[in-house]
Design an enzyme around this catalytic site. Structure first.
Site, short mmCIF file in Angstrom:
data_model
loop_
_atom_site.label_atom_id
_atom_site.label_comp_id
_atom_site.label_asym_id
_atom_site.label_seq_id
_atom_site.Cartn_x
_atom_site.Cartn_y
_atom_site.Cartn_z
N ASN A 9 0.88 -1.17 0.00
CA ASN A 9 0.00 0.00 0.00
C ASN A 9 0.91 1.22 0.00
O ASN A 9 1.53 1.53 1.01
CB ASN A 9 -0.89 -0.03 1.25
CG ASN A 9 -1.70 1.25 1.42
OD1 ASN A 9 -1.74 2.09 0.53
ND2 ASN A 9 -2.34 1.39 2.58
N GLY A 171 2.77 2.04 10.90
CA GLY A 171 3.74 3.13 10.77
C GLY A 171 4.49 3.44 12.05
O GLY A 171 5.16 4.47 12.14
N SER A 204 3.61 -2.38 10.24
CA SER A 204 5.08 -2.46 10.42
C SER A 204 5.66 -3.79 9.96
O SER A 204 6.57 -4.32 10.60
CB SER A 204 5.46 -2.16 11.87
OG SER A 204 5.10 -0.84 12.22
P1 13P Z 1 3.15 0.21 7.67
O1 13P Z 1 3.63 -1.06 7.03
O2 13P Z 1 3.89 1.43 7.22
O3 13P Z 1 3.06 0.09 9.16
O4 13P Z 1 1.63 0.45 7.15
C1 13P Z 1 0.72 -0.58 7.23
C2 13P Z 1 -0.50 -0.20 6.47
O5 13P Z 1 -1.20 0.72 6.83
C3 13P Z 1 -0.79 -0.96 5.25
O6 13P Z 1 -2.06 -0.67 4.76
#
Ligand code: 13P
Length: 241
Positions: A9, A171, A204
């Protein structure tokens, strides 16, 4: 057999130039994927077309990050399923926590978007998950069951992917322990009419935790944010062992 789906994503990142640079490196690092493993790139609307034209001979699938529930009409700024399908999109993320949190998405509009995606033959990736506060107060189960009850009303579970994305792990670098993700996904599966639905983990996911996550029996793939922006990292995730 449940299908394994590794999806990136890109959120609101990458211009056309950056998307092409990514694809050039990513395609060169990709191992031949087995029949049951699918790779999906969910990219911004503005690069869907260029990514669509530069995919890896059908091995990589194209995904969008949102869809409006009407086929057309006076909805300034929105994109319909027909428009997505028209440029080669096969998957669409629905109900991501960032859309719920920053753009007022409710379970009712998430449900409408799921139905709209299926109506034109797209496969929706429904995101569910709890906040840190909900987890700390032991409400994870309740929150997820409530989301599923409304989100999945009249939805065809034969054309559906679910992503369990605990909001506190998105994130933040704070990954949900693989065993905990596995048990929450088992709970989600127990709520479904079709236990064969592919259920991903998201939050993450990185090259250094993918192997452990994919060893869990209930986890059928991942939805990757930050680490999907870098072609080498994302290829390592796709080529997990
Ligand atoms: P991260 O992998 O940056 O934590 O984001 C996960 C996410 O929101 C995927 O849709």
């Amino acid at each position: 057999m449940r299908k394994i789906i590794i999806a990136g994503n890109w959120k609101m990142y990458k211009t056309q130039t950056h998307a092409l640079e990514f694809l050039q490196v990513f395609k060169s690092k990709l191992n031949e994927t087995e029949e049951l493993k699918e790779v999906v790139l969910c990219v911004p609307f503005t690069v869907l077309s260029i990514v669509s034209k530069n995919l890896h001979g059908g091995t990589i699938r194209l995904g969008a990050q949102n869809i409006h529930w009407e086929e057309q009409g006076a909805y300034t700024g929105e994109i319909s399923g027909t428009m997505l399908q028209d440029i080669g999109v096969q998957y669409v993320i629905v109900g991501h926590s960032e859309r719920r949190q920053y753009f007022g998405e409710t379970d009712e509009t998430v449900n409408l978007r799921l139905l709209a995606a299926q109506k034109v033959g797209l496969t929706p990736i429904l995101c569910v998950g709890e906040t840190k506060q909900q987890r700390d107060t032991h409400q994870t189960e309740l929150v997820i069951i409530n989301q599923l009850n409304v989100d999945l009303s009249n939805v065809d579970q034969d054309n559906l992917v679910i992503a369990y994305e605990p909001i506190w792990a998105i994130g933040t670098g704070e990954t949900c322990a693989p065993v905990e993700a596995n048990s929450t996904i088992a709970l989600i599966r127990s709520e479904l009419a079709n236990p064969e639905v592919t259920i991903q983990y998201g939050g993450s996911v990185k090259p250094d935790n993918i192997d452990e996550l994919m060893k869990q029996p209930e986890i059928d793939g991942v939805l990757v944010g930050g680490a999907s922006l870098d072609p080498v990292s994302f290829a390592r995730i796709v080529n997990y062992s």
